[in-house]
Write a protein that holds these residues in place. Sequence first.
Motif, PDB file in Angstrom:
ATOM      1  N   HIS A 153       0.815  -1.215   0.000  1.00 45.30           N
ATOM      2  CA  HIS A 153       0.000   0.000   0.000  1.00 45.30           C
ATOM      3  C   HIS A 153       0.850   1.267   0.000  1.00 45.30           C
ATOM      4  N   ALA A 154       2.109   1.176  -0.420  1.00 43.98           N
ATOM      5  CA  ALA A 154       3.003   2.339  -0.412  1.00 43.98           C
ATOM      6  C   ALA A 154       2.434   3.490  -1.219  1.00 43.98           C
ATOM      7  N   LYS A 155       1.732   3.174  -2.303  1.00 41.01           N
ATOM      8  CA  LYS A 155       1.175   4.232  -3.152  1.00 41.01           C
ATOM      9  C   LYS A 155       0.044   4.980  -2.465  1.00 41.01           C
ATOM     10  N   ASN A 156      -0.459   4.453  -1.356  1.00 43.18           N
ATOM     11  CA  ASN A 156      -1.587   5.072  -0.670  1.00 43.18           C
ATOM     12  C   ASN A 156      -1.167   6.011   0.462  1.00 43.18           C
ATOM     13  N   LEU A 157       0.115   6.235   0.614  1.00 45.39           N
ATOM     14  CA  LEU A 157       0.572   7.114   1.684  1.00 45.39           C
ATOM     15  C   LEU A 157       0.080   8.534   1.490  1.00 45.39           C
ATOM     16  N   MET A 158       0.062   9.270   2.560  1.00 43.10           N
ATOM     17  CA  MET A 158      -0.385  10.657   2.533  1.00 43.10           C
ATOM     18  C   MET A 158       0.773  11.539   2.075  1.00 43.10           C
ATOM     19  N   LYS A 159       0.875  11.743   0.789  1.00 38.28           N
ATOM     20  CA  LYS A 159       1.942  12.579   0.236  1.00 38.28           C
ATOM     21  C   LYS A 159       1.702  14.015   0.684  1.00 38.28           C
ATOM     22  N   THR A 160       2.735  14.667   1.199  1.00 37.62           N
ATOM     23  CA  THR A 160       2.578  15.970   1.843  1.00 37.62           C
ATOM     24  C   THR A 160       3.592  16.976   1.320  1.00 37.62           C
ATOM     25  N   ASP A 161       3.113  18.205   1.076  1.00 37.45           N
ATOM     26  CA  ASP A 161       3.979  19.336   0.738  1.00 37.45           C
ATOM     27  C   ASP A 161       3.875  20.342   1.876  1.00 37.45           C
ATOM     28  N   VAL A 162       5.008  20.865   2.327  1.00 38.12           N
ATOM     29  CA  VAL A 162       5.030  21.894   3.373  1.00 38.12           C
ATOM     30  C   VAL A 162       5.797  23.087   2.824  1.00 38.12           C
ATOM     31  N   LYS A 163       5.149  24.248   2.857  1.00 40.67           N
ATOM     32  CA  LYS A 163       5.755  25.467   2.325  1.00 40.67           C
ATOM     33  C   LYS A 163       5.974  26.446   3.475  1.00 40.67           C
ATOM     34  N   ASP A 164       7.186  26.959   3.591  1.00 45.51           N
ATOM     35  CA  ASP A 164       7.544  27.937   4.620  1.00 45.51           C
ATOM     36  C   ASP A 164       7.217  29.335   4.103  1.00 45.51           C
ATOM     37  N   THR A 165       6.355  30.056   4.827  1.00 44.77           N
ATOM     38  CA  THR A 165       6.019  31.430   4.467  1.00 44.77           C
ATOM     39  C   THR A 165       6.419  32.348   5.615  1.00 44.77           C
TER      40      THR A 165
END
Length: 150
Positions: free
Chosen positions: A35-47
């Motif tokens: 189930h690796a493709k089902n992970l919660m892919k996350t982007d974090v942007k520093d503002t």
Amino acid sequence: MMMPSIFGENLFDDFMNDFTFPKFPDVEKELYGKHAKNLMKTDVKDTKEGYEVDIDLPGFKKDEIQMELKEGVLTVSAAKGLDKDEEKKDGTYIRKERYAGSMSRSFYVGKHVTEEDIHPKYENGILSFSVPKEEAKPVEEKKHYISIEG
């Protein structure tokens, strides 16, 4: 530039073609299983004001997602089950790839963050929210004098 050659052929012609890097294992699959493709892919942007976070949660409904803030740790969880009505339909499944189960990710956001600071929005399979930065406290320069005995 002259390259060494033997009988008119460049010694380095086939060097890179013959050289192969060792194949690295598919780390995601080894760590997380099928189930690796089902992970919660996350982007974090520093503002300037804080951090903007986008988490991919395709196929989830808003009511299948929960967020909890406890002692400075924000946990995002998503749980999904397949419809029971599908199991009663005529026919036999040959292959089932849709995900059913739960997943979660936790982020340390700081003890200064409260539930009121986070305004999540779920749209088109993406959970978006922002987390404020902790205000920097002015550092007072204290002078520590040492008395000299004499």
